[in-house]
Design a protein around this motif. Structure first.
Motif, PDB file in Angstrom:
ATOM      1  N   CYS A 176       0.785  -1.226   0.000  1.00  0.00           N
ATOM      2  CA  CYS A 176       0.000   0.000   0.000  1.00  0.00           C
ATOM      3  C   CYS A 176       0.822   1.283   0.000  1.00  0.00           C
ATOM      4  O   CYS A 176       0.258   2.382   0.091  1.00  0.00           O
ATOM      5  CB  CYS A 176      -0.940   0.021   1.207  1.00  0.00           C
ATOM      6  N   GLY A 216       0.262   3.761  -3.297  1.00  0.00           N
ATOM      7  CA  GLY A 216      -1.014   4.483  -3.281  1.00  0.00           C
ATOM      8  C   GLY A 216      -1.057   5.545  -2.200  1.00  0.00           C
ATOM      9  O   GLY A 216      -1.573   6.652  -2.422  1.00  0.00           O
ATOM     10  N   LEU A 217      -0.507   5.246  -1.023  1.00  0.00           N
ATOM     11  CA  LEU A 217      -0.490   6.234   0.056  1.00  0.00           C
ATOM     12  C   LEU A 217       0.383   7.433  -0.302  1.00  0.00           C
ATOM     13  O   LEU A 217      -0.001   8.590  -0.057  1.00  0.00           O
ATOM     14  CB  LEU A 217       0.014   5.574   1.342  1.00  0.00           C
ATOM     15  N   THR A 263       1.021   8.602  -3.259  1.00  0.00           N
ATOM     16  CA  THR A 263       0.359   9.385  -4.292  1.00  0.00           C
ATOM     17  C   THR A 263      -0.684  10.321  -3.689  1.00  0.00           C
ATOM     18  O   THR A 263      -0.786  11.504  -4.061  1.00  0.00           O
ATOM     19  CB  THR A 263      -0.291   8.450  -5.319  1.00  0.00           C
ATOM     20  N   GLN A 264      -1.456   9.822  -2.735  1.00  0.00           N
ATOM     21  CA  GLN A 264      -2.486  10.660  -2.109  1.00  0.00           C
ATOM     22  C   GLN A 264      -1.859  11.738  -1.223  1.00  0.00           C
ATOM     23  O   GLN A 264      -2.360  12.853  -1.157  1.00  0.00           O
ATOM     24  CB  GLN A 264      -3.452   9.799  -1.297  1.00  0.00           C
ATOM     25  N   VAL A 265      -0.775  11.421  -0.537  1.00  0.00           N
ATOM     26  CA  VAL A 265      -0.131  12.411   0.324  1.00  0.00           C
ATOM     27  C   VAL A 265       0.439  13.559  -0.504  1.00  0.00           C
ATOM     28  O   VAL A 265       0.347  14.739  -0.129  1.00  0.00           O
ATOM     29  CB  VAL A 265       0.956  11.732   1.175  1.00  0.00           C
ATOM     30  N   SER A 300      -0.764  14.625  -3.240  1.00  0.00           N
ATOM     31  CA  SER A 300      -1.882  15.399  -3.797  1.00  0.00           C
ATOM     32  C   SER A 300      -2.704  16.112  -2.737  1.00  0.00           C
ATOM     33  O   SER A 300      -3.745  16.699  -3.052  1.00  0.00           O
ATOM     34  CB  SER A 300      -2.787  14.479  -4.621  1.00  0.00           C
ATOM     35  N   GLY A 357      -3.813  14.577   0.222  1.00  0.00           N
ATOM     36  CA  GLY A 357      -4.591  13.627   1.010  1.00  0.00           C
ATOM     37  C   GLY A 357      -3.850  13.157   2.245  1.00  0.00           C
ATOM     38  O   GLY A 357      -2.950  13.844   2.732  1.00  0.00           O
ATOM     39  N   PRO A 358      -4.263  12.012   2.744  1.00  0.00           N
ATOM     40  CA  PRO A 358      -5.183  11.059   2.081  1.00  0.00           C
ATOM     41  C   PRO A 358      -6.651  11.444   2.220  1.00  0.00           C
ATOM     42  O   PRO A 358      -7.065  11.965   3.250  1.00  0.00           O
ATOM     43  CB  PRO A 358      -4.888   9.742   2.785  1.00  0.00           C
ATOM     44  N   ASP A 359      -7.380  11.159   1.189  1.00  0.00           N
ATOM     45  CA  ASP A 359      -8.815  11.458   1.130  1.00  0.00           C
ATOM     46  C   ASP A 359      -9.588  10.149   0.975  1.00  0.00           C
ATOM     47  O   ASP A 359     -10.227   9.888  -0.038  1.00  0.00           O
ATOM     48  CB  ASP A 359      -9.133  12.399  -0.038  1.00  0.00           C
ATOM     49  N   TRP A 416      -6.882   4.259  -0.205  1.00  0.00           N
ATOM     50  CA  TRP A 416      -5.988   4.384  -1.355  1.00  0.00           C
ATOM     51  C   TRP A 416      -5.831   3.027  -2.028  1.00  0.00           C
ATOM     52  O   TRP A 416      -6.211   1.975  -1.476  1.00  0.00           O
ATOM     53  CB  TRP A 416      -4.631   4.945  -0.934  1.00  0.00           C
TER      54      TRP A 416
END
Length: 464
Positions: free
Chosen positions: A276, A279-280, A282-284, A286, A288-290, A293
């Motif tokens: 994981c 994915g984590l 990528t969200q951070v 951008s 996030g996380p929202d 992920w």
């Protein structure tokens, strides 16, 4: 003067030296035919007067017999152990001046006794191996073969040059003599060694992680919602138990006390990030996380399936290394062959992992992680658990730092916004999977460089 009379001594004596020779001059300390001065001879006493009546020597009229030269006070007379020969009395008319060397006149100087050679006892130990045997007696008695003695000597700093001082060409031949000379019957009774697990047991243990990962993947594929979450949690626990079983059996089994507990935690972190982490991150980046992920269980499944070939490669490396110890005729020879064997083992495992990742979902980060885990486990099994734990901790901390730097850049503190710049540059150029690839790849290369030196020593392959 009538013919045939003996000439008188004195200042009118003939200039011919007669019986005076160079030795007489040296004894009197004055030139030949010249009477010594009174102050050079020193004061005379009654003991200085020589009685010449017993030897038949008659001094000339008006002349007193001089005393023979005294022995030096610092050099006592040498006792030769035999009676001094008696010189014959000189014939009438022979010059018998004071201080004349009678033995030189008679020509009967006895030869000096020849020195008798004395046999001295030979010092030093004629058997240096015996001294070494007593010094390392416990090691020799506990060894089950000469290879263990060679490994123990090499671990204590012995080299082939050291073995040459014990009249052997290398450490292995020295270990063979030590093993042959130690009386095995005098060794204390060793505790019973538990039977090694059979081939079927360690093969099943090596296959367990792959089976657990496969069941978990199937469960995640056919479930949704909360059930899927529960299946994922149960699969994670099942996979953790299978991994612990695999490292406690067969080729991955470390000696007692050879596993650092922190290494297990960092291994779990690295495996979790493989699932994981991308994915984590990528969200951070951008903001996030929202929410949840994306998860990538494919690399974890490939790594779990690769435990079986990794165990086989580790077993192959251990057996081939011990066989090459027996075939090598020097530490340098064995080190070269062990390095080549290690590189071949790692390459073989990477090929097998590449094939499995190609079936489950290829990831460069998972490939680098597989190499790192294999090297760390080999070092742990062969007696270097601290180094392996440090490498795993460094890789895990670097991945955590990458996430933390992005989160720290959001803090409204001047200068903190630049902390995320390196991670953003790497992700923008190569994607989020480049972070674990660079981290695990660099750590694996450093660990490989250390392993080529540590695992090329004979002491790393002693029987635990």
């Amino acid at each position: 003067m009538p013919e045939g009379d003996t000439p008188m001594r004195g200042s009118a004596a003939p200039t011919s030296p007669g019986a005076w020779d160079a030795r007489s001059e040296a004894l009197l300390g004055a030139p030949a035919l010249t009477p010594p001065a009174a102050d050079t001879l020193g004061p005379h006493t009654a003991e200085d007067t020589v009685d010449t009546s017993a030897s038949g020597i008659t001094p000339a009229p008006g002349e007193t017999a001089a005393a023979p030269p005294r022995e030096s006070a610092t050099q006592p007379p040498r006792d030769t152990g035999r009676e001094a020969p008696t010189a014959p009395a000189p014939a009438p008319g022979t010059d018998t001046a004071p201080g004349t060397d009678r033995e030189a006149v008679a020509g009967t100087t006895p030869p000096a006794p020849a020195p008798v050679p004395v046999a001295r006892p030979r010092r030093g130990n004629a058997d240096p191996v015996k001294v070494l045997m007593h010094r390392h007696r416990e090691l020799c008695e506990r060894a089950v073969d000469p290879l263990e003695i060679a490994a123990g000597l090499e671990a204590q700093g012995f080299t082939d040059r050291t073995a040459a001082r014990f009249r052997h060409r290398d450490v292995f031949s020295l270990a063979e003599e030590l093993y042959a000379r130690v009386p095995r019957g005098s060794a204390p009774a060793a505790p019973p060694v538990p039977a090694a697990p059979g081939t079927d047991a360690w093969v099943l243990a090596a296959l367990a992680p792959g089976a657990a990962a496969a069941l978990t993947g199937i469960g995640l594929a056919v479930t949704h919602g909360p059930v899927r979450t529960a299946v994922g949690a149960a699969g994670a626990l099942l996979l953790t138990g299978a991994l612990l079983l695999a490292v406690r059996r067969g080729p991955f089994r470390a000696p007692d006390g050879g596993t650092v507990p922190a290494a297990r935690l960092w291994t779990l972190w690295l495996l979790a990030y493989a699932v994981c982490g991308d994915g984590l991150l990528t969200q951070v980046l951008s903001g996030g996380p929202d929410g949840p992920w994306d998860l990538t269980p494919g690399p974890l499944l490939g790594l779990a399936l690769a435990v079986a070939p990794a165990a086989w490669c580790a077993r192959l490396f251990a057996h081939r290394a011990r066989r090459r110890i027996a075939d090598s005729r020097g530490l340098a020879d064995f080190a070269a062959s062990a390095r080549a064997l290690l590189l071949g083992t790692v390459t073989l495992q990477l090929l097998a992992l590449t094939v499995l990742l190609g079936l489950t979902g290829f990831s460069p980060g998972a490939l680098a992680l597989g190499a790192l885990l294999l090297l760390a486990r080999l070092l742990t099994v062969h007696g270097f658990p601290e180094t392996a734990a440090a490498a795993l901790a460094a890789a895990g901390a670097a991945e955590a730092l990458a996430l933390a730097s992005v989160l720290a850049a959001r803090v409204p503190v001047p200068g903190f916004d630049g902390l995320a710049a390196p991670v953003r540059a790497v992700v923008d150029t190569w994607g989020p999977g480049a972070v674990p690839t660079l981290v695990c790849g660099a750590t694996a290369l450093g660990l490989l460089a250390h392993a080529t030196g540590a695992l090329s020593r004979a002491s790393a392959h002693a029987t635990p």
